[in-house]
Design a protein around this motif. Structure first.
Motif, PDB file in Angstrom:
ATOM      1  N   ALA A 234       2.147   4.856   1.812  1.00  0.00           N
ATOM      2  CA  ALA A 234       1.329   3.663   1.618  1.00  0.00           C
ATOM      3  C   ALA A 234       0.235   3.971   0.600  1.00  0.00           C
ATOM      4  CB  ALA A 234       0.711   3.204   2.928  1.00  0.00           C
TER       5      ALA A 234
ATOM      6  N   ARG B  88      -3.622   7.711  -0.699  1.00  0.00           N
ATOM      7  CA  ARG B  88      -2.177   7.657  -0.490  1.00  0.00           C
ATOM      8  C   ARG B  88      -1.824   8.503   0.724  1.00  0.00           C
ATOM      9  NH1 ARG B  88       1.032   6.947  -5.926  1.00  0.00           N
ATOM     10  NH2 ARG B  88      -0.502   5.806  -7.166  1.00  0.00           N
TER      11      ARG B  88
ATOM     12  N   GLN C 143       5.550   6.930   8.484  1.00  0.00           N
ATOM     13  CA  GLN C 143       5.370   5.665   9.178  1.00  0.00           C
ATOM     14  C   GLN C 143       4.279   5.749  10.235  1.00  0.00           C
ATOM     15  OE1 GLN C 143       6.467   5.058  12.615  1.00  0.00           O
ATOM     16  NE2 GLN C 143       5.712   2.949  12.561  1.00  0.00           N
TER      17      GLN C 143
ATOM     18  N   ILE D 197       0.778   5.663   8.914  1.00  0.00           N
ATOM     19  CA  ILE D 197       0.388   4.339   8.424  1.00  0.00           C
ATOM     20  C   ILE D 197       0.021   3.413   9.583  1.00  0.00           C
ATOM     21  CG2 ILE D 197       1.169   2.279   7.175  1.00  0.00           C
ATOM     22  CD1 ILE D 197       3.071   4.162   5.608  1.00  0.00           C
TER      23      ILE D 197
ATOM     24  N   ILE E 219      -4.618  -1.533   2.963  1.00  0.00           N
ATOM     25  CA  ILE E 219      -3.340  -1.096   2.392  1.00  0.00           C
ATOM     26  C   ILE E 219      -2.949  -2.057   1.280  1.00  0.00           C
ATOM     27  CG2 ILE E 219      -0.910  -0.604   2.827  1.00  0.00           C
ATOM     28  CD1 ILE E 219      -1.600  -0.030   5.719  1.00  0.00           C
TER      29      ILE E 219
ATOM     30  N   ARG F  39       0.122  -1.461  -0.909  1.00  0.00           N
ATOM     31  CA  ARG F  39       1.575  -1.601  -0.934  1.00  0.00           C
ATOM     32  C   ARG F  39       2.212  -0.373  -0.294  1.00  0.00           C
ATOM     33  NH1 ARG F  39       4.201   1.192  -5.183  1.00  0.00           N
ATOM     34  NH2 ARG F  39       2.768   2.229  -6.629  1.00  0.00           N
ATOM     35  N   VAL F  40       3.519  -0.458  -0.053  1.00  0.00           N
ATOM     36  CA  VAL F  40       4.276   0.670   0.474  1.00  0.00           C
ATOM     37  C   VAL F  40       5.435   0.982  -0.458  1.00  0.00           C
ATOM     38  CG1 VAL F  40       3.680   0.291   2.889  1.00  0.00           C
ATOM     39  CG2 VAL F  40       5.679  -0.865   1.916  1.00  0.00           C
TER      40      VAL F  40
ATOM     41  N   PHE G 182       3.464  -3.623   7.103  1.00  0.00           N
ATOM     42  CA  PHE G 182       3.737  -2.560   6.136  1.00  0.00           C
ATOM     43  C   PHE G 182       4.759  -1.524   6.616  1.00  0.00           C
ATOM     44  CE2 PHE G 182      -0.372  -4.230   4.791  1.00  0.00           C
ATOM     45  CZ  PHE G 182      -0.141  -4.403   3.435  1.00  0.00           C
ATOM     46  N   THR G 183       5.077  -1.494   7.906  1.00  0.00           N
ATOM     47  CA  THR G 183       6.065  -0.527   8.376  1.00  0.00           C
ATOM     48  C   THR G 183       7.315  -1.169   8.959  1.00  0.00           C
ATOM     49  OG1 THR G 183       4.940  -0.345  10.528  1.00  0.00           O
ATOM     50  CG2 THR G 183       4.344   1.276   8.820  1.00  0.00           C
TER      51      THR G 183
ATOM     52  N   GLU H  89      -2.495  -2.007  10.701  1.00  0.00           N
ATOM     53  CA  GLU H  89      -2.019  -2.084   9.322  1.00  0.00           C
ATOM     54  C   GLU H  89      -2.666  -3.224   8.557  1.00  0.00           C
ATOM     55  OE1 GLU H  89       2.228  -2.127   9.111  1.00  0.00           O
ATOM     56  OE2 GLU H  89       2.454  -0.572  10.633  1.00  0.00           O
TER      57      GLU H  89
END
Length: 232
Positions: free
Chosen positions: A1, A8, A12, A15, A60, A62-63, A114-115, A149
């Motif tokens: 992420a 950074r 998973q 994040i 966050i 982006r992933v 995001f996950t 998230e």
């Protein structure tokens, strides 16, 4: 992420379940008992003091999927730096692309943004397949509440205390659009290439500012485009 402050992290669990922040003197003294305490903290409300300290310190952005780097095996720190050159776009199962081409409705969510949601959308070719399905509704289902998230903590400049910041509905739409638009070659995609409707449960924690949504859609509006509608 990747976070908006350019932090950074990878993994998973890192994040979705960030570790509580400790004072600098204690940060290097984590032991196995910390893992047990961490599980209890992640189950607690983000509004508790322990939960507040467990939030990320930035939003966050982006992933991405990463090319496996053997040197990471020797690194214990999940925040070990990586760059854009490590990013890859795996191919999706062909059945997914076939399902998108024959769908009568495309639905995003609910789930951890995001996950759970975005990892399927950043796969190679998914954005193009969604954009080609022009005659079907594309529905974003907003979550009923925030998780770790979609909210983060910042130090208030006046009080010096930690405060919670949260993504709103426009942020959710931006995240979906940006994920689907990776590598499709279009400079400014229409929002309605990807999302045509927004549904949300009554009483959702997600703030919905229709003027903010409209402004975001207008910023990407091209000839023949339409702004998405929101429905409860």
């Amino acid at each position: 992420a990747i976070f908006k402050d350019d932090t950074r992290i990878r993994g998973q669990y890192q994040i979705s379940h960030p570790h509580p922040r400790l004072p600098p003197a204690e940060e290097n003294q984590r032991d196995r008992s910390d893992s047990a305490r961490h599980k209890e903290v992640t189950k607690s409300s983000i509004h508790s003091q322990a939960g507040l300290r467990s939030l990320h310190q930035s939003q966050i952005y982006r992933v991405a999927y990463l090319l496996r780097d053997p040197t990471w095996q020797r690194k214990q720190n999940a925040n070990f730096g990586w760059s854009d050159r490590h990013e890859i776009y795996p191919a999706p199962n062909p059945l997914l692309l076939d399902a998108l081409s024959n769908a009568n409705c495309i639905v995003f969510g609910c789930g951890s943004l995001f996950t759970s949601v975005l990892p399927s959308l950043v796969l190679d070719g998914v954005g193009e397949a969604v954009a080609r399905a022009r005659s079907v509704p594309k529905v974003l289902l907003l979550n009923g509440w925030h998780d770790r998230e979609t909210c983060w903590s910042e130090t208030d400049t006046r009080s010096g205390e930690l405060v919670v910041r949260r993504m709103d509905a426009t942020d959710f739409v931006k995240a979906i659009v940006d994920a689907l638009d990776q590598g499709n070659g279009r400079q400014i995609p229409l929002v309605t290439d990807y999302i045509t409707h927004i549904f949300f449960p009554s009483g959702t924690e997600i703030d919905i500012d229709e003027s903010s949504l409209a402004e975001y859609c207008k910023s990407r509006l091209q000839e023949g485009g339409h702004m998405p509608s929101s429905q409860s």
